[in-house]
Design an enzyme around this catalytic site. Structure first.
Site, PDB file in Angstrom:
ATOM      1  CG  LEU A 151       0.384  -4.678  -7.175  1.00  0.00           C
ATOM      2  CD1 LEU A 151      -0.259  -3.841  -8.272  1.00  0.00           C
ATOM      3  CD2 LEU A 151       0.325  -6.156  -7.538  1.00  0.00           C
ATOM      4  CE1 TYR A 152       0.157  -2.136   1.535  1.00  0.00           C
ATOM      5  CE2 TYR A 152       2.098  -0.723   1.582  1.00  0.00           C
ATOM      6  CZ  TYR A 152       0.921  -1.160   2.153  1.00  0.00           C
ATOM      7  OH  TYR A 152       0.505  -0.625   3.349  1.00  0.00           O
ATOM      8  CB  ALA A 153       2.696   2.108  -3.238  1.00  0.00           C
ATOM      9  CB  SER A 155      -3.130  -2.317  -4.190  1.00  0.00           C
ATOM     10  OG  SER A 155      -2.440  -2.373  -2.950  1.00  0.00           O
ATOM     11  CE  LYS A 156      -3.915   0.243   2.040  1.00  0.00           C
ATOM     12  NZ  LYS A 156      -5.034  -0.490   2.682  1.00  0.00           N
TER      13      LYS A 156
END
Length: 337
Positions: A151-153, A155-156
């Site tokens: 999810l980090y990737a 979101s970016k």
């Protein structure tokens, strides 16, 4: 110039703010001082910046309605460096809501603030994680990125798309830049170099994911900041006012928007990084070899052709030099370690 730096108490935001202040610019730092990692370290970074009379700190969260817009309205900055985010690949498996709040809702607030108070250039930090699981090496900005692993990737990657849409709709000159494993003095306690240093000095074993064979394109913090500052002068033109600088340029055909890698283009195995750290510390590590956790990739490797064509150089500090500088800082900051 007057710069607004979001995430000014973070690792990269602090280093960038120091550089801008040293060059005589005025900096407003915006940071929510989240407790994702040691808040005392974040406050120490702000105290370091506060030694400059041209620095002013605002403690607020991106996702708070109107917070960024009020700062923009009061200060009227010439340029915005958006570095604030909920970071961390593995933490996104534990607390996904924080990524939605900071990286999506928070960034939307930044874009709306820039829309209301236009700037010369919006600089947006992204990540090499955006390349996902199907990227060929080296990672090129023109590669299609559609398979984020966390999810980090995601979101970016979404942030890059959001920035492009505002660049198109409201003619906001925007450069998004993807970091590759940044390290150095004042670094993040959740990163491998910081964790390994603490454990080796404490006589504790370190967990080596990927069994030491994983490779990372390590980027020394000063090199990263130098590239960001240089890119700030490379303002993407409107489609009718300029074209690509090279065949690999990512300049949008419909917006003043560009995506750029910032890395050295020289992947290093994790076990080689550990050996350099052992040399700098004068101690050997006890290693526990483990497989890669979910969301991690076996290798990152930046293509640096576009960065070099835009600014004339790429990060070049050797890993050994950079690790030695980090160890010196660590021992000064934690004298009892």
């Amino acid at each position: 110039m007057h710069a607004l730096v979001t995430g000014s108490a973070g690792f990269v935001g602090h280093a960038l703010s120091r550089r801008l202040l040293a060059e005589g610019h005025r900096v407003t730092g915006f940071d929510g001082l989240s407790d994702y990692y040691d808040v005392d370290l974040k406050r120490a970074r702000h105290r370091d910046l506060a030694q400059h009379e041209r620095f002013a700190a605002v403690e607020a969260r991106l996702e708070t309605p109107g917070a960024v817009r009020e700062v923009m309205e009061a200060g009227q900055p010439d340029i915005v460096f958006h570095l604030a985010a909920q970071a961390g690949v593995r933490y996104s498996l534990i607390n996904p809501a924080s990524y939605v709040d900071a990286n999506l809702v928070g960034f939307a607030n930044v874009l709306e603030a820039v829309r209301a108070h236009p700037v010369r250039h919006l600089m947006v930090a992204s990540t090499s994680s955006a390349y996902g699981g199907d990227a060929s090496v080296p990672f090129r900005e023109t590669d299609r990125s559609v398979s984020p692993l966390t999810l980090y990737a995601a979101s970016k990657l979404a942030g890059e798309a959001m920035a492009h849409s505002y660049a198109h709709l409201f003619s906001v000159p925007t450069t998004a830049f993807r970091f590759f494993t940044v390290y150095g003095p004042w670094g993040r306690p959740d990163m491998a170099l910081f964790l390994f240093t603490r454990k080796i000095l404490a006589g504790e074993p370190i967990e080596v994911f990927g069994e030491g064979a994983a490779e990372r394109d390590f980027t020394y913090i000063d090199d990263l900041v130098d590239a960001i500052v240089r890119l700030a002068d490379c303002v993407p033109p409107l489609p009718s006012q300029g074209g690509p600088v090279s065949d690999g340029d990512t300049l949008s055909k419909v917006a003043p928007y560009r995506l750029v890698n910032i890395g050295g283009g020289r992947p290093v195995r994790l076990d080689a990084m550990i050996e350099a750290l052992e040399d700098a510390l004068g101690r050997k590590a006890q290693r526990i070899l483990k497989p890669l956790p979910p969301g991690d990739v076996i290798r990152t490797h930046a293509s640096t052709e576009l960065l070099e064509s835009l600014v004339g150089q790429v990060p070049e500090t050797s890993l050994e030099t950079g690790i030695a500088a980090f160890v010196e800082w660590y021992r000064n900051y934690y004298p009892d370690a």
